[in-house]
Scaffold this active site. Structure first.
Site, PDB file in Angstrom:
ATOM      1  N   ASN A 208      14.832   7.498 -13.131  1.00  0.00           N
ATOM      2  CA  ASN A 208      15.578   6.246 -12.552  1.00  0.00           C
ATOM      3  C   ASN A 208      16.114   4.855 -13.389  1.00  0.00           C
ATOM      4  O   ASN A 208      15.841   5.152 -14.481  1.00  0.00           O
ATOM      5  CB  ASN A 208      15.136   5.343 -10.893  1.00  0.00           C
ATOM      6  CG  ASN A 208      13.539   4.885 -11.761  1.00  0.00           C
ATOM      7  OD1 ASN A 208      13.998   3.679 -12.528  1.00  0.00           O
ATOM      8  ND2 ASN A 208      12.713   5.140 -11.041  1.00  0.00           N
ATOM      9  N   ASP A 276       9.555   7.977  -5.556  1.00  0.00           N
ATOM     10  CA  ASP A 276       8.698   7.853  -4.455  1.00  0.00           C
ATOM     11  C   ASP A 276       8.411   9.565  -4.351  1.00  0.00           C
ATOM     12  O   ASP A 276       7.294  10.160  -3.754  1.00  0.00           O
ATOM     13  CB  ASP A 276       9.973   7.979  -3.192  1.00  0.00           C
ATOM     14  CG  ASP A 276      10.207   6.335  -3.016  1.00  0.00           C
ATOM     15  OD1 ASP A 276       9.409   5.555  -2.872  1.00  0.00           O
ATOM     16  OD2 ASP A 276      10.959   6.159  -2.701  1.00  0.00           O
ATOM     17  N   PRO A 303       1.739   9.473  -4.488  1.00  0.00           N
ATOM     18  CA  PRO A 303       1.026   8.801  -4.342  1.00  0.00           C
ATOM     19  C   PRO A 303       1.848   6.866  -3.895  1.00  0.00           C
ATOM     20  O   PRO A 303       2.408   6.919  -4.856  1.00  0.00           O
ATOM     21  CB  PRO A 303       0.354   8.857  -5.355  1.00  0.00           C
ATOM     22  CG  PRO A 303       0.436   9.442  -6.119  1.00  0.00           C
ATOM     23  CD  PRO A 303       1.699  10.180  -5.921  1.00  0.00           C
ATOM     24  N   ASP A 304       1.402   6.885  -3.204  1.00  0.00           N
ATOM     25  CA  ASP A 304       1.553   5.510  -3.727  1.00  0.00           C
ATOM     26  C   ASP A 304       0.788   4.335  -3.424  1.00  0.00           C
ATOM     27  O   ASP A 304       0.012   4.066  -3.256  1.00  0.00           O
ATOM     28  CB  ASP A 304       2.220   4.639  -1.793  1.00  0.00           C
ATOM     29  CG  ASP A 304       3.729   2.796  -2.050  1.00  0.00           C
ATOM     30  OD1 ASP A 304       2.253   2.150  -2.961  1.00  0.00           O
ATOM     31  OD2 ASP A 304       3.868   2.908  -1.707  1.00  0.00           O
ATOM     32  N   ILE A 305       1.379   3.534  -4.992  1.00  0.00           N
ATOM     33  CA  ILE A 305       0.120   3.081  -6.445  1.00  0.00           C
ATOM     34  C   ILE A 305       0.006   2.250  -5.467  1.00  0.00           C
ATOM     35  O   ILE A 305      -1.488   1.524  -5.443  1.00  0.00           O
ATOM     36  CB  ILE A 305       0.149   3.375  -7.461  1.00  0.00           C
ATOM     37  CG1 ILE A 305       1.137   4.590  -7.851  1.00  0.00           C
ATOM     38  CG2 ILE A 305      -0.243   2.458  -8.520  1.00  0.00           C
ATOM     39  CD1 ILE A 305       1.571   4.852  -9.323  1.00  0.00           C
ATOM     40  N   PHE A 323       6.485  -5.354  -5.706  1.00  0.00           N
ATOM     41  CA  PHE A 323       8.168  -5.672  -6.160  1.00  0.00           C
ATOM     42  C   PHE A 323       9.447  -5.040  -4.848  1.00  0.00           C
ATOM     43  O   PHE A 323       8.520  -3.956  -4.401  1.00  0.00           O
ATOM     44  CB  PHE A 323       8.573  -5.086  -7.429  1.00  0.00           C
ATOM     45  CG  PHE A 323       8.443  -5.859  -8.448  1.00  0.00           C
ATOM     46  CD1 PHE A 323       7.423  -7.287  -9.266  1.00  0.00           C
ATOM     47  CD2 PHE A 323       9.176  -6.807  -8.930  1.00  0.00           C
ATOM     48  CE1 PHE A 323       7.058  -7.616  -9.944  1.00  0.00           C
ATOM     49  CE2 PHE A 323       9.624  -7.800 -10.540  1.00  0.00           C
ATOM     50  CZ  PHE A 323       7.746  -8.206 -10.456  1.00  0.00           C
ATOM     51  N   LYS A 337       8.267  -4.451   3.853  1.00  0.00           N
ATOM     52  CA  LYS A 337       7.115  -3.678   3.391  1.00  0.00           C
ATOM     53  C   LYS A 337       6.128  -4.252   3.001  1.00  0.00           C
ATOM     54  O   LYS A 337       4.696  -3.709   2.783  1.00  0.00           O
ATOM     55  CB  LYS A 337       8.702  -3.570   1.890  1.00  0.00           C
ATOM     56  CG  LYS A 337       7.123  -2.802   0.798  1.00  0.00           C
ATOM     57  CD  LYS A 337       8.530  -2.480  -0.515  1.00  0.00           C
ATOM     58  CE  LYS A 337       9.849  -1.835   0.129  1.00  0.00           C
ATOM     59  NZ  LYS A 337      10.825  -1.743  -0.733  1.00  0.00           N
ATOM     60  N   LYS A 341       2.315  -2.247   2.785  1.00  0.00           N
ATOM     61  CA  LYS A 341       1.622  -1.628   1.657  1.00  0.00           C
ATOM     62  C   LYS A 341       0.269  -2.474   2.243  1.00  0.00           C
ATOM     63  O   LYS A 341      -0.861  -2.132   1.693  1.00  0.00           O
ATOM     64  CB  LYS A 341       3.046  -2.229   0.730  1.00  0.00           C
ATOM     65  CG  LYS A 341       3.947  -1.195   0.569  1.00  0.00           C
ATOM     66  CD  LYS A 341       4.188  -0.615  -0.439  1.00  0.00           C
ATOM     67  CE  LYS A 341       5.582  -0.550  -0.879  1.00  0.00           C
ATOM     68  NZ  LYS A 341       5.464   0.646  -1.512  1.00  0.00           N
TER      69      LYS A 341
HETATM   70  O1  C5P Z   1       8.279   1.148  -1.507  1.00  0.00           O
HETATM   71  P1  C5P Z   1       9.228   0.774  -2.494  1.00  0.00           P
HETATM   72  O2  C5P Z   1       9.345   1.710  -3.568  1.00  0.00           O
HETATM   73  O3  C5P Z   1       9.942   0.752  -2.366  1.00  0.00           O
HETATM   74  O4  C5P Z   1       8.112  -0.632  -2.943  1.00  0.00           O
HETATM   75  C1  C5P Z   1       8.385  -0.826  -4.253  1.00  0.00           C
HETATM   76  C2  C5P Z   1       6.892  -1.413  -4.793  1.00  0.00           C
HETATM   77  O5  C5P Z   1       5.654  -0.833  -4.048  1.00  0.00           O
HETATM   78  C3  C5P Z   1       6.854  -1.569  -6.448  1.00  0.00           C
HETATM   79  O6  C5P Z   1       6.175  -2.452  -5.971  1.00  0.00           O
HETATM   80  C4  C5P Z   1       6.092  -0.390  -6.680  1.00  0.00           C
HETATM   81  O7  C5P Z   1       5.566  -0.417  -8.071  1.00  0.00           O
HETATM   82  C5  C5P Z   1       4.851  -0.106  -5.843  1.00  0.00           C
HETATM   83  N1  C5P Z   1       5.357   1.335  -5.875  1.00  0.00           N
HETATM   84  C6  C5P Z   1       4.162   2.315  -5.861  1.00  0.00           C
HETATM   85  N2  C5P Z   1       4.222   3.323  -6.165  1.00  0.00           N
HETATM   86  C7  C5P Z   1       4.945   4.329  -5.426  1.00  0.00           C
HETATM   87  C8  C5P Z   1       6.066   3.592  -5.070  1.00  0.00           C
HETATM   88  C9  C5P Z   1       6.470   2.413  -5.050  1.00  0.00           C
HETATM   89  O8  C5P Z   1       3.600   1.339  -6.778  1.00  0.00           O
HETATM   90  N3  C5P Z   1       4.781   5.707  -5.603  1.00  0.00           N
END
Ligand code: C5P
Length: 397
Positions: A208, A276, A303-305, A323, A337, A341
Site C-alpha cells: 500500500n 488486511d 492477524p489484526d495486531i 490509527f 473501530k 478493536k
Molecule cells: O482495520 P484498520 O486497518 O482500518 O485499522 C487500522 C488500525 O489497526 C491501525 O492502527 C493499524 O496499525 C492496525 N492494524 C493492525 N493489524 C491489522 C490491520 C490493522 O494492527 N491487520
C-alpha cells in the site's frame, strides 16, 4: 539552569542572526558556557567581535585555521560540547546536514559530532514550505536532530507565515527541556510503522502507499521525550529514527511476531498500514505466464495486531493507540473501530486523495478516546507527532 553545560552555538547567515546575540546572553545568564561558531554568511549579519564579546570566548570561523587545529582540532571541537545548537539555521545548513556535506567548519563539525544537535530554523516562508526543505527537515529529524520552531509571523522580507526563528527564550526553554528530566524517561513505547508487503511469489508482492512518515515522526517525538522506543517497521520510504530499537519486517505475520516480542511496553502505538489480507499459498517459485490463463490469487485474512494487543488479558500495554485511515464518515467509522478493536485511542485521518495526506508532509487528525472526538487543526506530521507524544506522556504520568 544550564550550569556546567557547554553549548556549541553555530550561527548561520540569516537576518535572525541578530537574535543569536540575545540567545548567547540568555544561555550564559542560565550558567551555560557558549562556544560560538560563525559561518562566512553569518559574518555578513553579525560581527565576530560582538559574538565573542557576548560569549566571552573565542569565535571559531575557519576549517583551515591551523592555529585552531593545533589548539583544538575540529573533531574535538565538535565533541567537546554537551549540545550543538544552530540558531539561526538556514535552509542551506539544513540541506548540508541532510546530505552529510562537510565543506566548511560548521558543516564539518556537524558531520564529525556524536553530540546531540538542536536547530532553530529561520528563513523565508516559501523557502520553508519548499518540498526540498521539508524533505531535508524530515531527513534531519529522522537522523535524531531536535527542531525548535519556526514560528508564524511577519518576516523581514515583508511576507507572513512560518519561517520566523523561535524566540531566544523559546530556544532556551527547548535547551533546558533537553537537559531536564523528560516526561517519558523510564517508559517503554512500542510503535509500528510503514506498510506491509505480502508476497505473491518471491519477486512480487501486494503493498500500500504508506510512507511510514507519521509513524517515524511519532517515534522521534517519543524519543525526544525520553522514551525507550521499539520501532517495528515494514518496508517504509522514510529512514527509521536514530536512537530507537528498530525491528524490520515485511509481512503482517512477521509484524505481529515482532510486536509480541517487543512487549511488555507502557504504551503501544499502531501507526502501520497493515495489509488486511495475504496471498494464501504464495508461490515459492516465480509465477510464469502461461497459455492456460491468468493465475488466480486466493486471499486469507491477516492477524489484526492492534485488536490482538488491545484485547490481551495478560501484559496489555497501559495505553493502546490505533490509527484509522478513512475516506468517508471519518469520525463515525473511527469511533466504531475504537470499540471493535478495544483500543484506548484512535488517531483518525481522512486519506481521500484530495487531502494529500497519504505520503504528504501534513496531517489533519481527530483523536478519539472515551472523552469523545477531538479535531486537531491541519499541521505538519512532525507537529502532530509532538502533540501526540505529549498526550501519551500525560496519559502515562
Ligand atoms: O482495520 P484498520 O486497518 O482500518 O485499522 C487500522 C488500525 O489497526 C491501525 O492502527 C493499524 O496499525 C492496525 N492494524 C493492525 N493489524 C491489522 C490491520 C490493522 O494492527 N491487520
Amino acid at each position: 539552569m544550564l550550569k556546567d553545560k557547554r553549548i556549541l552555538l553555530i550561527l548561520t547567515g540569516g537576518i535572525a542572526a541578530y537574535k543569536g546575540l540575545d540567545l548567547i546572553r540568555r544561555l550564559r545568564e542560565r550558567g551555560a558556557a557558549v562556544t560560538p561558531v560563525l559561518t562566512r554568511a553569518a559574518e555578513q549579519f553579525v560581527t565576530p567581535l560582538s559574538v565573542s564579546a557576548l560569549a566571552g570566548e573565542k569565535v571559531y570561523r575557519d576549517l583551515f585555521d591551523l592555529t585552531d587545529e593545533a589548539e583544538m582540532g575540529h573533531i574535538q571541537l565538535s565533541r567537546s560540547a554537551d549540545l550543538i545548537l544552530i540558531a539561526p539555521a538556514t535552509a542551506d545548513i539544513m540541506a548540508k546536514m541532510a546530505q552529510g556535506r562537510a565543506d566548511d567548519l560548521a558543516s564539518t563539525l556537524l558531520l564529525a559530532t556524536d553530540t546531540p544537535v538542536m536547530v532553530a530554523p529561520a528563513m523565508n516562508v516559501r523557502m520553508w514550505d519548499h518540498a526540498a526543505t521539508q524533505r531535508n527537515l524530515a531527513q534531519i529529524k529522522g537522523d535524531g536532530v531536535t527542531v525548535v520552531g519556526p514560528n508564524d509571523g511577519d518576516m523581514a522580507c515583508g511576507e507572513f507565515g512560518p519561517g520566523r526563528m523561535a524566540g531566544p527564550l523559546e530556544i532556551v526553554a527547548a535547551v533546558e527541556a533537553h537537559f531536564g528530566p523528560r516526561p517519558l524517561t523510564g517508559k517503554r513505547v512500542l510503535v509500528t510503522s510503514g506498510p506491509t508487503h505480502e508476497p505473491i511469489d518471491p519477486v512480487r508482492y501486494i503493498a500500500n502507499r504508506s510512507s511510514g512518515a507519521q509513524g517515524t515522526a511519532l517515534a522521534c517525538a517519543l524519543l525526544d521525550l525520553g522514551a525507550a522506543v521499539t520501532f517495528v517497521t515494514g518496508p517504509a520510504d522514510v529512514a527509521p529514527p536514530v536512537g530507537a530499537d528498530v525491528v524490520r519486517v515485511e509481512t503482517a505475520h512477521q509484524m505481529k511476531d515482532a510486536v509480541l516480542a517487543g512487549l511488555p511496553a507502557d504504551a503501544a502505538v499502531f501507526a502501520a498500514a497493515v495489509a488486511d489480507w495475504h496471498v494464501a499459498g504464495a508461490s515459492a517459485h516465480k509465477l510464469k505466464k502461461s497459455k492456460d490463463g491468468l493465475p488466480a490469487l486466493a486471499f486469507a485474512e491477516n492477524p489484526d495486531i492492534l485488536a490482538h494487543v488491545a484485547q490481551m488479558t495478560d501484559g496489555r500495554p497501559g495505553l493502546v493507540v490505533g490509527f484509522a485511515a478513512e475516506t468517508d464518515d471519518v469520525v463515525a467509522n473511527a469511533t466504531a473501530k475504537r470499540a471493535r478493536k478495544g483500543c484506548d485511542w484512535i488517531v483518525a485521518n481522512d486519506v481521500s486523495p484530495e487531502t494529500g495526506i497519504m505520503g504528504g508532509s501534513e496531517n489533519a487528525i481527530t483523536l478519539i478516546s472515551d472523552a469523545g472526538a477531538e479535531g486537531w487543526p491541519r499541521m505538519s506530521k512532525a507537529a502532530v507527532a509532538a502533540r501526540l507524544a505529549q498526550r501519551i506522556a500525560d496519559a502515562l504520568a
